[in-house]
Design a protein around this motif. Structure first.
Motif, PDB file in Angstrom:
ATOM      1  N   VAL A 232       0.831  -1.199   0.000  1.00  0.00           N
ATOM      2  CA  VAL A 232       0.000   0.000   0.000  1.00  0.00           C
ATOM      3  C   VAL A 232       0.873   1.261   0.000  1.00  0.00           C
ATOM      4  O   VAL A 232       0.598   2.229  -0.724  1.00  0.00           O
ATOM      5  N   GLN A 233       1.919   1.227   0.806  1.00  0.00           N
ATOM      6  CA  GLN A 233       2.824   2.376   0.860  1.00  0.00           C
ATOM      7  C   GLN A 233       3.490   2.632  -0.494  1.00  0.00           C
ATOM      8  O   GLN A 233       3.624   3.778  -0.930  1.00  0.00           O
ATOM      9  N   GLN A 234       3.887   1.564  -1.174  1.00  0.00           N
ATOM     10  CA  GLN A 234       4.538   1.708  -2.474  1.00  0.00           C
ATOM     11  C   GLN A 234       3.569   2.264  -3.512  1.00  0.00           C
ATOM     12  O   GLN A 234       3.934   3.118  -4.326  1.00  0.00           O
ATOM     13  N   ARG A 235       2.331   1.778  -3.496  1.00  0.00           N
ATOM     14  CA  ARG A 235       1.340   2.299  -4.432  1.00  0.00           C
ATOM     15  C   ARG A 235       1.090   3.789  -4.200  1.00  0.00           C
ATOM     16  O   ARG A 235       0.947   4.564  -5.158  1.00  0.00           O
ATOM     17  N   THR A 236       1.053   4.183  -2.948  1.00  0.00           N
ATOM     18  CA  THR A 236       0.841   5.600  -2.636  1.00  0.00           C
ATOM     19  C   THR A 236       1.990   6.449  -3.163  1.00  0.00           C
ATOM     20  O   THR A 236       1.773   7.531  -3.721  1.00  0.00           O
ATOM     21  N   GLN A 237       3.207   5.956  -2.995  1.00  0.00           N
ATOM     22  CA  GLN A 237       4.362   6.713  -3.480  1.00  0.00           C
ATOM     23  C   GLN A 237       4.330   6.865  -4.993  1.00  0.00           C
ATOM     24  O   GLN A 237       4.613   7.940  -5.533  1.00  0.00           O
ATOM     25  N   CYS A 238       3.949   5.817  -5.700  1.00  0.00           N
ATOM     26  CA  CYS A 238       3.848   5.904  -7.162  1.00  0.00           C
ATOM     27  C   CYS A 238       2.765   6.899  -7.579  1.00  0.00           C
ATOM     28  O   CYS A 238       2.932   7.648  -8.547  1.00  0.00           O
ATOM     29  N   ALA A 239       1.652   6.901  -6.841  1.00  0.00           N
ATOM     30  CA  ALA A 239       0.589   7.856  -7.149  1.00  0.00           C
ATOM     31  C   ALA A 239       1.057   9.291  -6.927  1.00  0.00           C
ATOM     32  O   ALA A 239       0.698  10.198  -7.682  1.00  0.00           O
ATOM     33  N   LEU A 240       1.879   9.505  -5.903  1.00  0.00           N
ATOM     34  CA  LEU A 240       2.414  10.851  -5.639  1.00  0.00           C
ATOM     35  C   LEU A 240       3.321  11.307  -6.781  1.00  0.00           C
ATOM     36  O   LEU A 240       3.288  12.486  -7.172  1.00  0.00           O
ATOM     37  N   TYR A 241       4.136  10.402  -7.313  1.00  0.00           N
ATOM     38  CA  TYR A 241       4.983  10.764  -8.454  1.00  0.00           C
ATOM     39  C   TYR A 241       4.129  11.135  -9.674  1.00  0.00           C
ATOM     40  O   TYR A 241       4.459  12.072 -10.411  1.00  0.00           O
ATOM     41  N   ARG A 242       3.038  10.439  -9.867  1.00  0.00           N
ATOM     42  CA  ARG A 242       2.167  10.764 -10.998  1.00  0.00           C
ATOM     43  C   ARG A 242       1.504  12.123 -10.802  1.00  0.00           C
ATOM     44  O   ARG A 242       1.337  12.890 -11.754  1.00  0.00           O
ATOM     45  N   LYS A 243       1.111  12.406  -9.572  1.00  0.00           N
ATOM     46  CA  LYS A 243       0.548  13.732  -9.284  1.00  0.00           C
ATOM     47  C   LYS A 243       1.576  14.825  -9.564  1.00  0.00           C
ATOM     48  O   LYS A 243       1.241  15.909 -10.069  1.00  0.00           O
ATOM     49  N   ALA A 244       2.826  14.538  -9.226  1.00  0.00           N
ATOM     50  CA  ALA A 244       3.887  15.519  -9.485  1.00  0.00           C
ATOM     51  C   ALA A 244       4.061  15.762 -10.979  1.00  0.00           C
ATOM     52  O   ALA A 244       4.258  16.900 -11.418  1.00  0.00           O
ATOM     53  N   LEU A 245       3.969  14.694 -11.778  1.00  0.00           N
ATOM     54  CA  LEU A 245       4.070  14.854 -13.232  1.00  0.00           C
ATOM     55  C   LEU A 245       2.895  15.650 -13.785  1.00  0.00           C
ATOM     56  O   LEU A 245       3.055  16.466 -14.701  1.00  0.00           O
ATOM     57  N   VAL A 246       1.716  15.432 -13.243  1.00  0.00           N
ATOM     58  CA  VAL A 246       0.554  16.210 -13.675  1.00  0.00           C
ATOM     59  C   VAL A 246       0.765  17.686 -13.374  1.00  0.00           C
ATOM     60  O   VAL A 246       0.484  18.561 -14.199  1.00  0.00           O
TER      61      VAL A 246
END
Length: 507
Positions: A232-246
């Motif tokens: 779950v923690q890893q998925r959250t971190q990946c989602a944060l990187y995608r938000k940063a790209l957006v």
């Protein structure tokens, strides 16, 4: 008016010494010793470096960088500063030439006229039209110095615009590679979590049947829960990187997610890049180094202008015009012209204001020199650090891959032994930890290699070329090695070699 005898010799001495007083500071010395050398990729061919992004054969990365550069407020601010500096340069150049102003006026009033038997007040109209000019003669080069300072500031602003583009490209690439590495680590974590859950399920079955101790079942459930939490923690971190790209690119989140899901996790290898020693002066191809250099030139010229303001100012004025009088049906026109006054403004006493301004300008020059030295030394450090990271990641890559392969074999064998009851849960978890660490290390190594290439791209200026340069060296050419043992050419295998789009386009 005649100048008193006491002032004449003082004025003569002041004029004779003016050249020395108004001379700007000397050019900043070379901030890098002659023996400094840094190894540069492609033999220093920045044209090849400018194609790094395209050589990755990753259209998504190219699109992300283009979108980020179009949306970046830093680039927009840098473009505005170019416009401001350009206007300042025009104003500074215009101050050196005569200005010309036109004027029109009309006036009506009473005029005292001589008439029989006496004087009478008669309405009169006066019309005037003319041209007036004034010119400050640049006796001691102060205006030219101000113009040169404005020109240097304009060139520095243009270089900082390129530096902003390079910075945004590097930030976008780093965030993209972070997200790709995160997705790779997510796959490792998901596989590990599935294995833990399956082990916990089988251990519970064995414990319920009396073949495993309840403590082993509890240990397996704890291990599975820990894996689920990490996933779950890893998925959250990946989602944060995608938000940063957006946020960086301004792209639609759903569209970006779809393209990221279809993109490869690891950039393809690019073969090998020849690396050889080059003088540190090659780092002048960095826009921030060039901007710091132009800041020194601007501060030097500004110091010269401040010195010139301590000296006499010579101005010349002139005008031409026509005046027409209209009184009681009578009309008379007069053409007039004047040249002068030719005025010499001599500073005598200002309580030290001009001297203080000149000293402050000199201090700003010294500060700019120090900043220039620091910028160049930081550039050398960044290039050397990036190349060391590249070499280190290359040296460790083979061992990391071997560790993953053998850890996988060891875990598979231990799993088979555990399923047949020949290995304990402790042995299985130890083999799992070794595999997980090896896989995580390999993913981190791939991310480190990509980051090193982004750092090298940024450290070498992203393909920017100094204005007026004759072009980059021949692609692939490596300069002859010096007598230093460290100057022998090396070969670095690449996994991700990003660089900028061509940064010579004006905003």
């Amino acid at each position: 008016m005649r100048i008193p005898g006491l002032f004449a010799p003082c004025l003569g001495a002041l004029l004779l010494s003016a050249g020395c007083v108004s001379r700007p500071p000397e050019k900043a010395p070379d901030p890098t010793p002659a023996q400094w050398h840094v190894p540069l990729p492609h033999g220093g061919a920045v044209v090849l470096m400018a194609e790094w992004w395209k050589r990755l054969d990753d259209p998504l990365l190219v699109d992300l960088i283009s979108a980020a550069q179009a949306e970046s407020p830093d680039i927009a601010s840098a473009a505005a500063r170019i416009s401001e500096a350009s206007a300042d340069r025009v104003a500074a150049g215009a101050a050196m030439i005569p200005n010309l102003n036109g004027n029109l006026s009309a006036q009506r009033g009473n005029a005292l006229m001589q008439a029989s038997p006496g004087q009478t007040l008669t309405p009169m109209t006066m019309l005037q039209a003319g041209l007036a000019s004034s010119w400050e003669i640049d006796l001691f080069g102060g205006l030219a110095a101000s113009r040169d300072a404005a020109q240097a500031q304009l060139e520095g602003a243009q270089a900082r615009w390129h530096a902003a583009r390079v910075s945004v490209a590097a930030e976008t690439a780093n965030t993209y590679f972070d997200e790709r590495a995160c997705q790779g680590q997510l796959q490792v974590q998901a596989s590990d979590t599935r294995s833990r859950n399956e082990t916990a399920r089988l251990t519970d079955l064995a414990a319920n049947a009396g073949f495993q101790a309840p403590a082993d079942a509890a240990r397996a459930r704890a291990t599975a829960a820990d894996g689920n939490s990490r996933l779950v923690q890893q998925r959250t971190q990946c989602a944060l990187y995608r938000k940063a790209l957006v946020a960086l690119t301004g792209l639609d989140a759903a569209t970006l997610d779809a393209r990221l899901d279809a993109a490869p996790l690891v950039p393809p290898p690019l073969g090998e890049i020849a690396v050889g020693p080059l003088p540190a002066q090659t780092l002048a191809q960095r826009p921030d180094v060039f901007a710091a250099e132009r800041a020194v030139a601007a501060a030097s010229a500004s110091a010269g202008a401040a010195q010139a303001r301590r000296l006499p100012r010579l101005t010349l004025q002139g005008n031409i015009g026509i005046t027409q009088f209209r009184v009681s049906g009578f009309q008379q026109s007069l053409d007039t012209w004047t040249i002068g006054p030719l005025a010499l403004d001599i500073p005598i006493f200002d309580a030290g204001t001009r001297a203080a301004n000149a000293e402050a300008a000199r201090a700003r020059y010294d500060e700019s020199v120090a900043q220039y030295r620091s910028t160049v030394r930081q550039a050398v450090r960044e290039v050397e650090s990036a190349l060391l990271s590249l070499q280190s990641s290359q040296d460790r890559h083979t061992d990391a891959q071997v560790a993953v392969d053998n850890s996988q074999r060891s875990f598979a064998a231990t799993q088979a032994r555990f399923d047949s009851g020949l290995a304990s849960l402790f042995e299985l978890e130890d083999a799992r930890r070794q595999l997980f660490v090896a896989q995580t290390t390999l993913v981190g190594l791939q991310r480190e290699r990509a980051e090193a290439f982004v750092t090298l791209y940024r450290a070498m200026g992203g393909g920017w070329q100094r204005p007026g340069s004759d072009g980059a060296p021949t692609v692939g050419a490596v300069p002859a090695a010096s007598s230093s043992p460290s100057s022998a050419p090396a070969t670095v295998s690449t996994a991700a070699a990003p660089a900028a789009t061509t940064a010579t386009t004006r905003p």
